[in-house]
Design an enzyme around this catalytic site. Structure first.
Site, mmCIF file in Angstrom:
data_model
loop_
_atom_site.group_PDB
_atom_site.id
_atom_site.type_symbol
_atom_site.label_atom_id
_atom_site.label_comp_id
_atom_site.label_asym_id
_atom_site.label_seq_id
_atom_site.Cartn_x
_atom_site.Cartn_y
_atom_site.Cartn_z
ATOM 1 N N TYR A 440 -58.305 66.034 -53.196
ATOM 2 C CA TYR A 440 -57.795 64.996 -52.285
ATOM 3 C C TYR A 440 -58.780 64.637 -51.179
ATOM 4 O O TYR A 440 -59.730 65.346 -50.939
ATOM 5 C CB TYR A 440 -56.384 65.304 -51.797
ATOM 6 C CG TYR A 440 -56.051 66.535 -51.000
ATOM 7 C CD1 TYR A 440 -56.993 67.341 -50.404
ATOM 8 C CD2 TYR A 440 -54.700 66.870 -50.827
ATOM 9 C CE1 TYR A 440 -56.603 68.440 -49.660
ATOM 10 C CE2 TYR A 440 -54.308 67.977 -50.088
ATOM 11 C CZ TYR A 440 -55.269 68.753 -49.501
ATOM 12 O OH TYR A 440 -54.892 69.836 -48.773
ATOM 13 N N GLU A 441 -58.533 63.512 -50.564
ATOM 14 C CA GLU A 441 -59.485 62.916 -49.610
ATOM 15 C C GLU A 441 -60.846 62.667 -50.257
ATOM 16 O O GLU A 441 -61.874 62.737 -49.586
ATOM 17 C CB GLU A 441 -59.660 63.799 -48.366
ATOM 18 C CG GLU A 441 -58.404 64.210 -47.651
ATOM 19 C CD GLU A 441 -57.552 63.025 -47.208
ATOM 20 O OE1 GLU A 441 -58.088 61.918 -47.074
ATOM 21 O OE2 GLU A 441 -56.343 63.217 -47.042
ATOM 22 N N GLY A 442 -60.832 62.331 -51.532
ATOM 23 C CA GLY A 442 -62.078 62.072 -52.255
ATOM 24 C C GLY A 442 -62.544 63.312 -53.002
ATOM 25 O O GLY A 442 -62.851 64.320 -52.391
#
Lengths: 601, 601
Positions: A440-442
């Protein structure tokens, strides 16, 4: 059964001895509040809170998960009460600005607390964690009215926040979002669409939830340049700022996930919900990056917290569990067998955890110091320098610390043997929880593109040079130090190679941009190993200087761990350096249709 | 939602084109039964059975788990019916000897079927899988009466088997077991004690369960030389061989685990249970190793099956999911975005899965051929050679394929991004299931000690030399082949280095045996990469030879994958080679008390 002690001694080493945080704090505006005494008191209270309140809820939260009933989400037993204590303790406002009800302490202090929270209860920590990103976006891009209405509530912790980006058909590629925002007559917007994977999207911890939502205006240009940011509260605030009418945003379902069960991962339906534009129309992506950069560092800290917790429990088990005799002769002949910490391979796993956790802490605190300067620094040139360096390090903090965090929590399971696979000990939960941090968050792949493509190559390596120059200066300054020779020599070589490898990829990328993607993840991992090597060398110097007092055992352990890192982990740079140099051909040669010819008929 | 197609084309490549299994089968006794037509028919039916019967039960089994009620274990919905079909299809008896009701087909065929079972439903596959180990122990060490009573039932699949080794305080160190066996007047023994982590210890698939139990006789010498093996049936067989009186062995509880939820992992209580000695008193460990070696290869196959399944689903997703444009320009301009398979880093992950899965298959089938020779070979010298080579490769098959299997299933999650973390797609289940394979039947650390300490150094590297000589001959034979240059040159260097590294560690170990443990895991991983490099070079040669027909796309993909393996994965040998050479000092320097000084106060 799992235990955790906040690594206060190690934090003192990193903050006070390595990076002179006392001096750094004294130079920040309002820094006279952050005296060593106050800082220590906060860290000790944080250690107590996380150990006594959050840790006991971690395994239960995993087993129980969240429950969606009639549109409401029930969090696991104890989560709500813990959040109440967290708010009453004033933790949400620690690093916030006084004008919005904050205590104005440095951001870095909040990051230390984050490590403790992530180490004891990651799923719980995501509820307040998401609020910080939302608060940051409003602080930087919200109107004065929005700040007064929403930011103060977030800072107090009375309300929590979310980031609503992902949709079923797009995560990384936000240009594809379908959520629409139609202007109403009263300057508000009517938001409709479906968002997925919304952490803390709905829950029972706080009286209101402030969603920050990406959506497209009717006249939006195609792609990511046509995205706007809106604040969409669960309850529309009344004139006096209290939760009023229920807004058209509801939780449609909860995802069943591998881990972080205690956190509600929601499908959120926006059905003509009232929303308010944050910042300029079509400029939402820039606002979102404000949140995302904070969040990315935050995810790196999650990796750090999980590995520290895994390490501590592995160490206790390795000292306690009796199994086999040491190959070089019994070490505890009075017992039925030797404790497994005598076996070299168990030590290899423990030291891997320790070297990554302590090295990760140095990297996080190095970045945290930059965050303080970016947020509160008084000198424009210094602020600019900090900002570019922080930009360079953010994808490394995020991706490298979560990759090695996953490895380290897995070593924790491995040290426990079969017992590590059983829920009871809590070791496998940390692996499941850690698994999301690589995503998550890239994802790691996205962080790697950000690092190599945007942060390094886009300014012709200028920012990277700032960092490698700092390493170079350190190596030069220590070049005559005989104790440090074993660190400075390899570090100096790697530092030069880092620049050469960058140049090599940059040249290739001029012919074909796919060369960037082909090298990126190996480049990121390589960069992470070198950055940690620099910090471990500095730690070794610090420890060596401090020898001769009554804490020699601590400083010798630092030197031993530095040595372990250099001898046992740093060789991985060889694999990454080779792999990143072979070019894209090894990846792009095969036709898509040919991948599956072994099983498709 | 997850799909799976047995990799029949790739199996034909490995079995027929690379390793001449048709010729090999024709030389085995009864091998005229294993004609190419029969083999193909069996593989196709296995592909159908695993895809249509086992795969649909995999996710439900994970969600439902097993239930212990009143001493009985209920397996997940459909498991019992699938087992009935498995027995009716004659699968359990495939490779068993005709005198005990088996079909007498080669063992290697059963191993191919195992891959398909592990790929579709690992938790289910462990029920029949454990029977094989039990059957093998009885076949090699049981009395004629024991074979008649138990082996035939196991071969038919009417009864299943278990291996009862581990106790709460000992897993690796079986010398510490406390379970006692007291002789009765009737030549039976009275077995009392507690065993943990007993896979398939209790369930509802079969009418009886045959436990093979390690216990100590009253006059047993201390340690592992005092262990005996007993057969302890759940129901004592009547004179006619049917399940009779209930024996004193019961399931006390089920473990809650990270994965393989569909398999019952039991605490088994033996309370004066009737047991019967298998083999000689105090020689139980040797019997157990018979089971364990079979089981270790079996676990390596689990790693293989899981990565193939993960690869196939990742590939389908990567071709389907649209996200971002290729950095070198749109590849599917007619769509909203490009399928993610255009991105080099996604290809890196897919090719990693593919290279490990297909390379793992070569390694398993190479070992499977040796198993056939060990079990049925007619020439004593050939048998002896096969046995020693198989001994060398067993820890590599077990540990290397489960380590890279874990990596490959994790790449599967990574390719799916956030969706990989959600249960729905089945990608995260494979990671959780794969996690146990690095632990049970001896952790990676234990396999590494077995490889370096027992299999390599104990005979002064003689067995290793047999293998490196084979590689050397291959390199020599192909040294003039220009197409193979890119493989033969690095392989030849690595092969030489393998011997040198071994010698170096051997010298150090003469001074201190702990040097073995300090180098072992890096040594094992290094060995695995070189073994796969050898097999990928052979595959490349085979593929290159076959070019020019109508399957060029398949053979070119083989060459491309071989190239990827050499360029992108083989560089990891550099890290392992360096790390294993630094010696034990980097691991043993630190005092046990010093590890925790950063957090203990």
């Amino acid at each position: 059964m799992p235990d955790y002690q906040a690594p206060l001694r190690d934090l003192r080493f990193v903050m006070d001895e390595m990076f002179d945080f006392p001096g750094h704090y004294s130079r920040l505006p309002g820094g006279d509040e952050a005296t060593p005494d106050i800082v220590n008191a906060i860290l000790e209270e944080g250690a107590r809170f996380t150990r006594e309140v959050l840790l006991p809820l971690n395994q239960g939260g995993d087993r129980e998960g969240c429950l969606l009933e009639g549109g409401d989400v029930k969090t696991p037993r104890g989560f709500k009460e813990a959040y109440r204590q967290y708010v009453e303790g004033g933790w949400p406002s620690l690093s916030a600005e006084p004008e919005f009800g904050g205590q104005g302490l440095p951001h870095s202090l909040g990051m230390v607390l984050s490590e403790m929270i992530c180490a004891t209860n990651l799923a719980w920590g995501m509820y307040p964690g998401l609020s910080q990103g939302a608060a940051d976006a409003l602080r930087h891009h919200g109107s004065e009215a929005q700040k007064a209405t929403y930011l103060t509530k977030l800072v107090e912790g009375e309300w929590t926040g979310t980031m609503c980006l992902t949709e079923p058909h797009c995560g990384t590629d936000l240009g594809l979002i379908k959520t629409r925002a139609v202007p109403n007559d009263d300057k508000s917007y009517s938001i409709s669409g479906t968002k997925i994977f919304i952490s803390a999207g709905e829950h029972d911890l706080a009286e209101n939830i402030v969603h920050l939502v990406l959506a497209k205006l009717p006249d939006a240009p195609e792609g990511s340049k046509g995205i706007s940011l809106f604040v969409v509260p669960k309850y529309l605030p009344t004139a006096s700022g209290e939760p009023g009418e229920r807004n058209g945003v509801t939780c449609g379902s909860l995802e069943h996930k591998m881990g972080i069960h205690g956190n509600a991962t929601c499908v959120m339906n926006f059905d003509e919900a009232h929303g308010f534009l944050v910042g300029e129309p079509h400029k939402g992506l820039a606002c979102m990056f404000t949140m995302m950069n904070v969040a990315r560092i935050g995810v790196g800290i999650q990796g750090l917290g999980l590995m520290e917790a895994s390490f501590q429990n592995s160490l206790a088990y390795a000292c306690d569990r009796l199994q086999m005799r040491s190959l070089s002769g019994a070490k505890a002949p009075e017992k039925a067998a030797d404790p497994i910490i005598v076996h070299p391979d168990v030590r290899r796993m423990l030291l891997t955890q320790k070297a990554f956790a302590e090295g990760g802490r140095m990297l996080v605190m190095y970045a945290a110091r930059l965050v303080d300067v970016v947020e509160q620094g008084q000198d424009a040139a210094e602020r600019e320098r900090a900002e570019s360096l922080l930009g360079l390090l953010t994808p490394i903090v995020k991706a490298f610390l979560t990759e090695v965090g996953f490895e380290a929590t897995n070593e924790g399971v491995q040290i426990f043997g079969g017992h590590g696979y059983i829920q009871e000990w809590g070791m496998e939960q940390r692996v499941r929880d850690a698994r999301i941090t690589r995503l998550y968050e890239g994802t790691t792949g996205i962080q790697a593109l950000d690092l190599l493509g945007r942060k390094v190559l886009m300014d012709q390596g200028e920012t990277l040079k700032r960092f490698t120059k700092e390493i170079h200066k350190f190596c030069q300054a220590e070049s005559e130090n005989p104790t440090l020779k074993e660190f400075i020599e390899p570090l100096s070589k790697l530092n030069t190679e880092w620049g050469e490898l960058t140049m090599g990829i940059g040249m290739k990328a001029m012919n074909d941009r796919d060369e960037v993607g082909a090298a990126s993840v190996d480049y990121l991992m390589y960069s992470g190993y070198v950055a940690l090597a620099y910090l471990w060398a500095r730690a070794a110097r610090q420890a060596d200087d401090a020898l001769g007092g009554d804490e020699d055992a601590f400083y010798r352990a630092k030197l031993d761990t530095a040595r372990f890192y250099y001898q046992r982990l740093l060789p991985r740079t060889r694999a990454h350096a080779q792999a990143m140099q072979v070019g894209m051909e090894s990846l792009t040669a095969m036709e898509p249709d040919a991948f599956g010819l072994g099983f498709q008929v």
